[in-house]
Design a protein around this motif. Structure first.
Motif, mmCIF file in Angstrom:
data_model
loop_
_atom_site.group_PDB
_atom_site.id
_atom_site.type_symbol
_atom_site.label_atom_id
_atom_site.label_comp_id
_atom_site.label_asym_id
_atom_site.label_seq_id
_atom_site.Cartn_x
_atom_site.Cartn_y
_atom_site.Cartn_z
ATOM 1 N N ASN A 101 -11.974 -8.033 10.692
ATOM 2 C CA ASN A 101 -10.587 -7.616 10.461
ATOM 3 C C ASN A 101 -10.131 -7.873 9.036
ATOM 4 O O ASN A 101 -9.344 -7.106 8.483
ATOM 5 N N GLU A 102 -10.631 -8.948 8.443
ATOM 6 C CA GLU A 102 -10.214 -9.276 7.069
ATOM 7 C C GLU A 102 -10.788 -8.264 6.081
ATOM 8 O O GLU A 102 -10.102 -7.875 5.129
ATOM 9 N N ALA A 103 -12.009 -7.825 6.292
ATOM 10 C CA ALA A 103 -12.590 -6.793 5.439
ATOM 11 C C ALA A 103 -11.814 -5.489 5.586
ATOM 12 O O ALA A 103 -11.549 -4.789 4.595
ATOM 13 N N ALA A 104 -11.420 -5.161 6.826
ATOM 14 C CA ALA A 104 -10.630 -3.947 7.077
ATOM 15 C C ALA A 104 -9.284 -4.026 6.385
ATOM 16 O O ALA A 104 -8.780 -3.020 5.858
ATOM 17 N N LEU A 105 -8.699 -5.225 6.348
ATOM 18 C CA LEU A 105 -7.415 -5.424 5.683
ATOM 19 C C LEU A 105 -7.525 -5.182 4.175
ATOM 20 O O LEU A 105 -6.695 -4.486 3.577
ATOM 21 N N VAL A 106 -8.554 -5.748 3.549
ATOM 22 C CA VAL A 106 -8.765 -5.530 2.108
ATOM 23 C C VAL A 106 -8.975 -4.048 1.834
ATOM 24 O O VAL A 106 -8.407 -3.487 0.882
ATOM 25 N N SER A 107 -9.769 -3.393 2.677
ATOM 26 C CA SER A 107 -10.032 -1.964 2.521
ATOM 27 C C SER A 107 -8.737 -1.154 2.582
ATOM 28 O O SER A 107 -8.519 -0.238 1.768
ATOM 29 N N GLU A 108 -7.878 -1.482 3.521
ATOM 30 C CA GLU A 108 -6.610 -0.765 3.678
ATOM 31 C C GLU A 108 -5.741 -0.894 2.435
ATOM 32 O O GLU A 108 -5.165 0.086 1.959
ATOM 33 N N TRP A 109 -5.675 -2.097 1.890
ATOM 34 C CA TRP A 109 -4.831 -2.311 0.698
ATOM 35 C C TRP A 109 -5.429 -1.660 -0.549
ATOM 36 O O TRP A 109 -4.698 -1.145 -1.389
ATOM 37 N N VAL A 110 -6.741 -1.678 -0.666
ATOM 38 C CA VAL A 110 -7.393 -1.007 -1.795
ATOM 39 C C VAL A 110 -7.119 0.489 -1.726
ATOM 40 O O VAL A 110 -6.788 1.133 -2.736
ATOM 41 N N SER A 111 -7.213 1.056 -0.540
ATOM 42 C CA SER A 111 -6.971 2.491 -0.362
ATOM 43 C C SER A 111 -5.532 2.848 -0.721
ATOM 44 O O SER A 111 -5.272 3.865 -1.376
ATOM 45 N N LYS A 112 -4.578 2.010 -0.300
ATOM 46 C CA LYS A 112 -3.167 2.244 -0.633
ATOM 47 C C LYS A 112 -2.947 2.189 -2.138
ATOM 48 O O LYS A 112 -2.213 3.008 -2.706
ATOM 49 N N LEU A 113 -3.566 1.206 -2.779
ATOM 50 C CA LEU A 113 -3.414 1.061 -4.228
ATOM 51 C C LEU A 113 -3.963 2.284 -4.952
ATOM 52 O O LEU A 113 -3.358 2.778 -5.916
ATOM 53 N N ARG A 114 -5.093 2.785 -4.509
ATOM 54 C CA ARG A 114 -5.680 3.981 -5.111
ATOM 55 C C ARG A 114 -4.767 5.191 -4.905
ATOM 56 O O ARG A 114 -4.522 5.964 -5.836
ATOM 57 N N ALA A 115 -4.260 5.363 -3.695
ATOM 58 C CA ALA A 115 -3.398 6.509 -3.400
ATOM 59 C C ALA A 115 -2.130 6.475 -4.242
ATOM 60 O O ALA A 115 -1.673 7.519 -4.735
ATOM 61 N N GLN A 116 -1.542 5.294 -4.430
ATOM 62 C CA GLN A 116 -0.335 5.158 -5.243
ATOM 63 C C GLN A 116 -0.576 5.561 -6.691
ATOM 64 O O GLN A 116 0.335 6.053 -7.368
ATOM 65 N N THR A 129 -6.340 12.885 -8.691
ATOM 66 C CA THR A 129 -5.666 14.178 -8.498
ATOM 67 C C THR A 129 -5.692 15.026 -9.757
ATOM 68 O O THR A 129 -5.590 16.256 -9.677
ATOM 69 N N VAL A 130 -5.841 14.396 -10.914
ATOM 70 C CA VAL A 130 -5.876 15.149 -12.167
ATOM 71 C C VAL A 130 -7.059 16.113 -12.201
ATOM 72 O O VAL A 130 -7.023 17.142 -12.882
ATOM 73 N N ALA A 131 -8.101 15.811 -11.432
ATOM 74 C CA ALA A 131 -9.287 16.673 -11.417
ATOM 75 C C ALA A 131 -9.118 17.904 -10.539
ATOM 76 O O ALA A 131 -9.891 18.860 -10.663
ATOM 77 N N ARG A 132 -8.160 17.873 -9.632
ATOM 78 C CA ARG A 132 -7.903 19.009 -8.729
ATOM 79 C C ARG A 132 -9.163 19.460 -7.981
ATOM 80 O O ARG A 132 -9.352 20.652 -7.700
ATOM 81 N N GLY A 133 -10.033 18.514 -7.696
ATOM 82 C CA GLY A 133 -11.252 18.836 -6.963
ATOM 83 C C GLY A 133 -12.325 19.504 -7.794
ATOM 84 O O GLY A 133 -13.363 19.912 -7.257
#
Length: 453
Positions: free
Chosen positions: A242-257, A377-381
């Motif tokens: 669960n702790e690894a999943a928690l770190v993953s969730e926050w890293v993903s949020k930080l990247r999305a922001q 997002t700057v790469a637009r895929g």
């Protein structure tokens, strides 16, 4: 088994027997080695084989994009090497180690998976090929096994053990089943039993963590937030469940922001592989950490430290490697920040994004910066083309994060660069070229046309 795999195994078997027949009476052998993440550790493996066989040999580390000939006075016939343009050397036996997808060989022994009938490093990387050739003929130190596996991982589109395929996955599984490497579950970052989470995150360039990668202070702040706001209980060592999943969730949020694509839990949490040959307080005890280290040392021109790690393994060597790893993460972070903060560096073509590198980006970090931007997002895929310009020549790093592409960037860069009096190489997803600066616009325009077709 597919017919292609059968043909590959037969070709490897024949070449392996040729290596086995070498003995101390053999003539002087010269190794020409691309300065790339997969070729250099492979050369170290081959060097170890030669040492054990008492064979006379030399090493030449070659910039695969250099137009300058290699000079020397070794005895033997002179011939032009196929994978390294314009190189010629006097020697009695030559072995080339390369990974470019555009390679036509003229020397007798070329260790390039493409020339063994396989298409792409995703199927078989250079370290895997060399291991298959030599595994029956030499014992390998544990740290070299770790390095070889890591360089195979570093050559892939993403540094993720769970995404390995083909012969790459086979080699990794064999190392684990034989007890040469140890597999557990947890966070897939440069984290080990004796390392703090914040330190590991600050060294992580894949996936890039905005405000954390290359920034120890930012990494500590991020982990403190996890502890106080998300109730993270463990801030160091192996982090799983669960702790690894928690770190993953926050890293993903930080990247999305910050505009980066989110990473799934499966991308950050899963198989974690270690080598007990490396002390537990070092980030490259984990295979992901070693892959980061190999990339950093090769990119920063400090790859001789890999040889010293195998044959000396002193505290001084580890200090220098750690310092290079930190500096590399910092350079990548600063380069990405500069590009994204000043949009005037970026322009969009029909089939690619062009980035004129700011002052903080040089050839050392350019490829990793391009790979990182390709997931923003700057790469637009689209593929990202990052241009590092000097007075007379320009270095161009091309990268795509897509896995469903029909083009091969390596072949496109190689053929187009030659047309513009330069040289290019690479794989289907990451390629580089050096051309005269006056031809950059024409080169990029023609690459864009190839991407369309």
């Amino acid at each position: 088994m597919s017919s292609q795999a059968e043909q590959f195994r037969k070709a490897v078997e024949d070449a392996s027997l040729e290596f086995a027949s070498l003995d101390s009476s053999a003539s002087y052998v010269m190794l020409f080695v691309e300065r790339t993440v997969d070729a250099i550790p492979s050369a170290l493996y081959l060097s170890h084989f030669f040492v054990k066989r008492n064979l006379s040999f030399g090493l030449r580390f070659v910039d695969p994009l250099s137009s300058q000939p290699v000079t020397g006075d070794y005895a033997g016939a002179k011939l032009t090497l196929g994978c390294f343009d314009t190189l010629s050397e006097s020697f009695s036996e030559a072995i080339e180690i390369s990974s470019s997808s555009y390679c036509s060989a003229h020397s007798r022994l070329v260790l390039n998976p493409h020339l063994f009938g396989l298409n792409g490093v995703a199927v078989c990387s250079v370290p895997v090929l060399v291991h298959l050739l030599l595994k029956d003929w030499t014992d390998v130190p544990p740290v070299l096994i770790h390095m070889l596996a890591a360089s195979s991982l570093a050559s892939q589109q993403t540094i993720d053990v769970d995404k390995l395929a083909g012969f790459n996955a086979e080699m990794m599984a064999s190392f684990v089943s034989e007890g040469r490497l140890r597999k557990v579950g947890g966070l897939k970052i440069p984290l080990s039993e004796g390392l703090e989470l914040s330190e590991a995150l600050s060294l992580t360039v894949e996936p890039f963590v905005p405000g954390v990668t290359g920034d120890r202070k930012g990494a500590r702040s991020f982990v403190n937030q996890l502890i106080h706001r998300a109730q993270l209980k463990k801030s160091g060592g192996i982090i799983a469940g669960n702790e690894a999943a928690l770190v993953s969730e926050w890293v993903s949020k930080l990247r999305a922001q910050a505009g980066f694509d989110s990473v799934s839990e499966q991308e950050l949490v899963g198989s974690v592989i270690f080598s007990d040959s490396v002390p537990p307080e070092l980030p490259y005890r984990s295979l992901v950490g070693m892959a980061h280290l190999v990339e950093a040392l090769v990119s920063m021109g400090e790859y001789p430290l890999l040889f010293r790690m195998v044959y000396q393994n002193t505290e001084e060597v580890h200090e220098k490697m750690y310092a290079t790893l930190l500096e590399y993460a910092s350079q990548v972070s600063n380069g990405v920040k500069q590009v994204l903060q000043a949009q005037e560096y970026i322009s969009e073509a029909q089939n690619a994004i062009h980035v004129l590198s700011p002052q903080g980006v040089n050839r050392q970090s350019a490829m990793r910066v391009a790979k990182t931007l390709s997931r923003h997002t700057v790469a637009r895929g689209k593929p990202v083309m990052l241009v590092v310009t000097t007075d007379s020549t320009s270095y161009i790093a091309g990268a795509t994060s897509r896995v469903d592409v029909s083009f091969d960037l390596g072949k496109i860069f190689a053929t187009t660069a030659r047309k513009y009096k330069g040289s290019g190489r690479g794989s289907s997803f990451a390629s580089e070229a050096i051309i005269p600066s006056k031809f950059v616009e024409g080169f990029l325009d023609e690459v864009d046309l190839h991407l369309k077709s």
